[in-house]
Scaffold this active site. Structure first.
Site, PDB file in Angstrom:
ATOM      1  N   LYS A  50       1.487   4.217 -15.487  1.00 31.33           N
ATOM      2  CA  LYS A  50       3.046   3.853 -15.478  1.00 31.33           C
ATOM      3  C   LYS A  50       3.480   4.415 -17.306  1.00 31.33           C
ATOM      4  CE  LYS A  50       3.612   0.640 -12.097  1.00 31.33           C
ATOM      5  NZ  LYS A  50       3.631  -0.586 -11.528  1.00 31.33           N
ATOM      6  N   GLN A  78       3.791  -6.463 -14.067  1.00 33.52           N
ATOM      7  CA  GLN A  78       2.743  -5.916 -13.235  1.00 33.52           C
ATOM      8  C   GLN A  78       2.268  -7.080 -12.325  1.00 33.52           C
ATOM      9  OE1 GLN A  78       2.099  -2.644 -12.538  1.00 33.52           O
ATOM     10  NE2 GLN A  78       0.688  -3.302 -10.775  1.00 33.52           N
ATOM     11  N   ASP A 105      12.048  -2.478 -10.970  1.00 37.72           N
ATOM     12  CA  ASP A 105      11.009  -2.411  -9.762  1.00 37.72           C
ATOM     13  C   ASP A 105      12.072  -2.668  -8.806  1.00 37.72           C
ATOM     14  OD1 ASP A 105       8.330  -2.021  -9.958  1.00 37.72           O
ATOM     15  OD2 ASP A 105       8.170  -4.055 -11.153  1.00 37.72           O
TER      16      ASP A 105
HETATM   17  N1  GUN Z   1       1.918  -4.359  -8.076  1.00 33.45           N
HETATM   18  C1  GUN Z   1       1.639  -3.206  -7.031  1.00 33.45           C
HETATM   19  N2  GUN Z   1       2.659  -2.398  -7.126  1.00 33.45           N
HETATM   20  C2  GUN Z   1       3.483  -2.971  -7.874  1.00 33.45           C
HETATM   21  C3  GUN Z   1       4.914  -2.386  -8.292  1.00 33.45           C
HETATM   22  O1  GUN Z   1       5.423  -1.472  -7.755  1.00 33.45           O
HETATM   23  N3  GUN Z   1       5.427  -2.994  -9.319  1.00 33.45           N
HETATM   24  C4  GUN Z   1       4.798  -4.034  -9.789  1.00 33.45           C
HETATM   25  N4  GUN Z   1       5.631  -4.662 -10.958  1.00 33.45           N
HETATM   26  N5  GUN Z   1       3.792  -4.674  -9.684  1.00 33.45           N
HETATM   27  C5  GUN Z   1       2.892  -3.992  -8.616  1.00 33.45           C
END
Ligand code: GUN
Length: 281
Positions: A52, A96, A119
């Protein structure tokens, strides 16, 4: 053979578009900034967070990185989110998941200001999607809509079947397909005669979480098959929820794993960050 829906190519195209948009915004004095929080050092989470941040750097989005120890308390995490909510220069906040067990995930999701919820997990974002109002949409299902549209696949009027009802993929996926005027069925682990249901699908989205479970017996001839799963098979090779080699000959279009849905998630996260900054001004 079917059309192979190339998520790597489509996500690269979206990232190029965003890069240009961010450059244009910079000229008008608008910057974009994402705050990324990771609690603990789960190796898979570290890889996702690293990807990311890399995508941010490529597009020209600033990223603030918070790597907090496993022992971080819920109060400390919520205090950081509160600080970032109030920070003018932060456009998006991402925690996350999963967070360590002693932290209430729902409380964390609720703490993020909806206008920074890139998100799309906040109850307000989910509710807005449900009633057709403006709000951030969960990145994986939003990416799947882009895959379909940019591959010239019509959704309106089609029988769409989503297998899986998670808050992150299945439910928002169903709502997005409905918004695009699909006729939507959500199947799940308690569905009776799953094959009978999936065989109706013109567009089938598999988010089951079981490696190569979806074989050609589940597929209507000529269907479009979208595979959300990602697993390692017995030879340590990546595979999806769909048995690709078995299904590919009978469908009209299919996403591969890797290189299908996966790359779209980060592209849509970047899109949400840019949108957040653009909307703020
Ligand atoms: N953990 C696995 N996929 C995601 C996601 O799309 N966003 C976040 N914040 N955590 C994750």
């Amino acid at each position: 053979m079917p059309q192979i829906i190339n998520g790597k190519e489509i996500s690269a195209q979206i990232k190029e578009e965003l890069k240009e948009k961010v450059a244009a915004m910079k000229k008008e004095g608008i910057s974009v900034c994402l705050a990324v929080i990771q609690v603990g050092d789960d190796p898979a989470s570290s890889v996702y967070v690293g990807n990311k941040k890399k995508a941010c750097a490529y597009i020209g989005i600033a990223s603030l990185s918070y790597e907090l120890p496993e022992e971080t308390t819920q109060e400390e995490l919520l205090a950081l989110i509160d600080k970032l909510n109030k920070q003018e220069d932060v456009d998006g906040i991402l925690v996350q998941l999963p967070v360590p067990e002693h932290i209430d995930e729902d409380a964390v999701i609720r703490a993020i200001a909806p206008e920074k919820d890139v998100d799309g997990f906040h109850p307000q974002s989910m509710g807005a999607l449900c009633i057709g109002q403006r709000g951030f949409v969960s990145c994986t299902p939003a990416g799947i809509i882009q895959l379909l549209k940019r591959s010239g696949i019509e959704i309106a009027g089609k029988e769409c079947v989503v297998i899986g009802r998670s808050n992150i993929v299945g439910k928002p996926m169903a709502l997005l397909l409905l918004r695009e005027n699909g006729t939507v069925t959500v199947a799940h682990s308690r569905t009776k005669d799953l094959k009978e249901v999936t065989k109706r699908a013109d567009i089938l989205v598999a988010a089951v979480g079981k490696p190569r479970m979806i074989t050609r017996e589940y597929i209507k001839e000529g269907a479009v098959v979208i595979d959300v799963g990602i697993h390692r098979n017995e030879n340590n090779k990546l595979c999806g929820d769909v048995d690709y080699d078995d299904v590919a000959p009978v469908c009209s279009a299919i996403t591969p794993v890797p290189g299908g849905v996966g790359p779209m998630t980060i592209a849509m996260l970047m899109n949400n960050c840019v949108e957040s900054a653009a909307l703020k001004r």
